[in-house]
Design an enzyme around this catalytic site. Structure first.
Site, PDB file in Angstrom:
ATOM      1  N   ASP A   1       1.918  -2.611  -2.769  1.00  0.00           N
ATOM      2  CA  ASP A   1       3.004  -1.721  -3.178  1.00  0.00           C
ATOM      3  C   ASP A   1       2.928  -1.259  -4.624  1.00  0.00           C
ATOM      4  O   ASP A   1       3.920  -0.830  -5.185  1.00  0.00           O
ATOM      5  CB  ASP A   1       4.355  -2.390  -2.900  1.00  0.00           C
ATOM      6  CG  ASP A   1       4.586  -3.598  -3.797  1.00  0.00           C
ATOM      7  OD1 ASP A   1       3.584  -4.198  -4.228  1.00  0.00           O
ATOM      8  OD2 ASP A   1       5.747  -3.918  -4.068  1.00  0.00           O
ATOM      9  N   GLU A   2       1.789  -1.392  -5.257  1.00  0.00           N
ATOM     10  CA  GLU A   2       1.686  -0.821  -6.594  1.00  0.00           C
ATOM     11  C   GLU A   2       0.273  -0.318  -6.861  1.00  0.00           C
ATOM     12  O   GLU A   2      -0.682  -0.785  -6.234  1.00  0.00           O
ATOM     13  CB  GLU A   2       2.148  -1.789  -7.696  1.00  0.00           C
ATOM     14  CG  GLU A   2       1.383  -3.088  -7.742  1.00  0.00           C
ATOM     15  CD  GLU A   2       2.008  -4.117  -8.689  1.00  0.00           C
ATOM     16  OE1 GLU A   2       2.692  -3.736  -9.653  1.00  0.00           O
ATOM     17  OE2 GLU A   2       1.794  -5.306  -8.445  1.00  0.00           O
TER      18      GLU A   2
END
Lengths: 376, 343
Positions: free
Chosen positions: B94-95
């Site tokens: 998620d990053e």
């Protein structure tokens, strides 16, 4: 069953064979020595099932015959502590208890039925090969090669010394795929051509018992086992099964550049410089040109570097080649001449390490080391 | 993304909205994989045992993780990133780092890009993200953590020096718990304390990481955003339903894991020289043991044998709740390798 033996005599023998006993025995009885009294002789055995070492201990006096297994640790631990004196061992045939009488005391040790001790493997009479080898030849062959054996569970043949006999010579080979040693003796011929792979453990046991041996050693082997008969010892071991790689193909025939250098001087330089090499790679760099060798190492991560210049005799083009320092040190340690000759060709091919002169006209020592290279 | 797994669950199931939610196994042996912001207020953190999470937050709702769903949304987000630049380096599910020196949309500033990305993410996934903008990876990562959730923080070049000087040492990207502790012991609590130390001194104290700390505290980080970042390891692990004490049984479990590992290795085409075995005892004490060979391990049988071998040599001090196996230590370009005879 009763015998009288000198304390130092029995200690010396059982200490030698106790090295066979494994600390991870599957069979509890293998934590014992087997003693057999027969014809006035005491025969002691230690085994780990794969390797068995047997010795004959001279006695001062004996009575009766029989076998008994006695715990190895208790026995060696006690015998170590006695000053030289005659010891009397007496076995109670009913209880198997052993009474050990000394000058000042009595010790009692529970024995076990000697018949429960595993039997030694039999020789396969129809395909046994035998050769008699001078103890010095066998000792040197093992000593020169043992360090180069591998520790590779996946390729067990590499974990032993390959011993090859033929009409011209006796050859010992060991390799871990990075370094290779071939030790040849022209004075160790055999009528039959044959070979076997001697595992590390019996090889290192031989290294311990051979130095005191004055007589030639009888070596017999079949497909499964080898039997070494010395004056006082008998070593039986299971051989490594499988085919040894054809090592001859990796020995370079044409290494035109030749470096001759003082072995100890190079060794000491390597010892110092290697401290500065990257601990993961142990890379040491050789830069060769005009009778000069520059040995260097660095570890960028810790911003350390070292560089030493050595005088040498060098015939060849300027060359830069990298080696693993630990391997180099092992090789130099196992060459005995004052000067060493290193034959090289290019940074991707094996370097050949040879003694400048042999200890003995009948020997031929060759050591090989693959370089280290930058991965591209 | 902000509290990624938990936010996905709250979005997909409106009943969870505004509630303390933990993604992960709620049973006796479960572990929190992610906690919603509502749960974080009670001190619930990821990697916490579910039992202790419940002690802190008795009304905590546990939700089973749905990895395929998270992957789906992750792909959606990454696709949005790629509309702005090709230089996207995923850091986790998620990053990601984005190098927007040149952006495909022709937007005037990095801040404008960040705002636009956040808007698109919200619109397409219904989730909030936090962005950090600065001149290098180290600073951008710190900036993104600075204003969570739904944050957007810029560390401008002229702010860099004063910002880092005031930053507490545990907030530094690349300084873990142990290093932070070590730094505290020698009086380093903020950037300004770290900056006072010489390169030589830091190398002495922290080995090869010393140079990294020396540089980042000066805002120097020349690592590029690498869209093809090399994977460092491949591994797999399993927490057992019941703790296992028996080595033979462990070996059976190990073989199952190795099979899974082998599939992962084939899928990722990863090759390494080290086999790692990870063991967590029932008292949560964790140990790792590894074996390194000089060649790349690609053979299934070799992985089985090497990992079995590590297990054989281990003396288990307690029963085991988790077993993991992995491969690492890839031969990198320009790395020195020992050559081998061809036989």
């Amino acid at each position: 069953m009763k015998f009288v033996v000198s304390s130092t005599e029995i200690l010396g023998h059982i200490q030698a064979i106790s090295r066979v006993i494994s600390n991870k025995n599957t069979l509890p009885i293998l934590d014992n020595f087997l003693f057999e009294l027969k014809n006035g002789e005491l025969i002691a055995t230690a085994s780990d099932l794969e390797t068995t070492l047997i010795t004959t201990i001279p006695l001062d006096a004996s009575e009766g015959e029989g076998v008994i297994a006695l715990p190895a640790k208790i026995l060696t631990d006690t015998l170590k502590e006695f000053p030289e004196q005659p010891l009397t061992f007496e076995v109670d045939p009913q209880t198997l208890a052993v009474k050990l009488s000394t000058e000042n005391g009595k010790f009692s040790i529970p024995g076990q039925n000697g018949d429960d001790y595993p039997k030694n493997p039999e020789k396969e009479q129809d395909n046994i090969v035998n050769i008699t080898v001078a103890s010095e030849v066998l000792l040197k062959g093992v000593n020169k090669t043992l360090f180069a054996t591998a520790d590779d569970e996946l390729r067990p043949v590499m974990n032993g010394i390959f011993i090859e006999l033929n009409n011209n010579d006796l050859t010992f080979v060991a390799s871990d795929a990075h370094k290779l040693v071939r030790y040849k003796r022209l004075d160790g011929r055999s009528e039959v051509e044959s070979s076997f792979i001697l595992p590390k453990k019996p090889a290192s046991l031989l290294r311990n018992i051979l130095p005191k041996e004055v007589n030639p050693v009888l070596v017999e082997f079949d497909d499964k086992n080898a039997f070494f008969t010395l004056s006082n010892y008998k070593l039986i071991c299971r051989l490594v099964e499988g085919k040894y790689p054809s090592y001859g193909s990796v020995i370079p025939m044409n290494n035109p550049f030749k470096l001759t250098i003082d072995r100890v001087e190079l060794y000491n330089t390597l010892k110092r410089v290697s401290v500065f090499s990257n601990p993961a790679s142990n890379l040491i760099k050789f830069e060769l040109s005009n009778n000069e060798l520059v040995v260097s190492a660095q570890d960028i991560d810790f911003s350390i570097s070292a560089r030493e210049k050595l005088m040498c005799q060098y015939e060849g083009e300027a060359l830069e080649i990298g080696f693993k320092s630990v391997f180099l040190l092992e090789i130099l340690q196992n060459i005995s001449s004052a000067n060493v000759v290193v034959a090289l060709s290019d940074p991707t091919r094996a370097g050949l390490f040879l003694p400048y002169d042999n200890d003995n006209a009948d020997e031929d020592v060759l050591m090989l080391l693959m370089p280290m290279m930058i991965n591209v | 993304m902000d509290a990624f797994f938990a936010s996905v669950e709250q979005k997909d199931n409106p009943e969870l909205k505004g509630k303390a939610v933990a993604v992960g196994g709620g049973g006796d042996r479960g572990v929190v994989a992610a906690a919603s912001y509502e749960a974080r207020k009670f001190g619930v953190r990821s990697a916490m045992a579910s039992k202790s999470a419940l002690k802190r937050c008795p009304h905590l709702i546990f939700v089973n993780p749905r990895h395929s769903r998270y992957k789906e949304i992750s792909d959606q987000i990454m696709a949005i990133f790629h509309e702005f630049t090709d230089l996207v380096e995923p850091l986790s599910i998620d990053e990601a780092f984005l190098d927007v020196s040149h952006n495909k949309m022709g937007l005037p500033s990095a801040t404008a890009i960040a705002e636009e990305i956040k808007r698109r993410v919200k619109e397409e996934t219904g989730l909030t993200a936090s962005a950090g903008i600065s001149v290098n990876k180290f600073l951008a990562k710190i900036a993104s953590d600075y204003q969570k959730p739904d944050g957007l923080f810029v560390i401008k070049p002229k702010m860099v020096e004063s910002f880092i000087e005031k930053l507490s040492i545990e907030k530094f990207f690349g300084v873990g718990k142990v290093t932070a502790e070590k730094m505290h012991q020698i009086g380093i609590f903020h950037g300004k304390d770290l900056k006072k130390r010489s390169l030589l001194e830091l190398t002495r104290l922290f080995g090869k990481n010393g140079a990294y700390y020396y540089n980042i505290v000066r805002g120097i980080d020349h690592r590029e955003v690498d869209p093809h970042r090399i994977r460092k390891s491949v591994s797999t692990e399993n927490t057992f339903l019941d703790d296992i004490r028996n080595k033979e049984e462990l070996k059976i479990r190990l073989e199952e894991l190795v099979l899974d590992l082998y599939r992962r290795l084939q899928r990722t085409k990863f090759k390494g020289r080290t086999i790692n075995l990870k063991i967590k005892y029932s008292n949560f004490e964790q140990i790792t043991r590894s074996r390194t060979v000089l060649h790349e391990i690609t053979d299934y049988k070799e992985i089985v044998e090497l990992s079995n071998n590590i297990l054989d040599q281990l003396e288990l001090t307690d029963s085991i709740r988790l077993l993991g196996v992995g491969v690492s230590n890839q031969i990198k370009p320009n790395e020195v390798v020992q050559l081998t005879f061809d036989f």
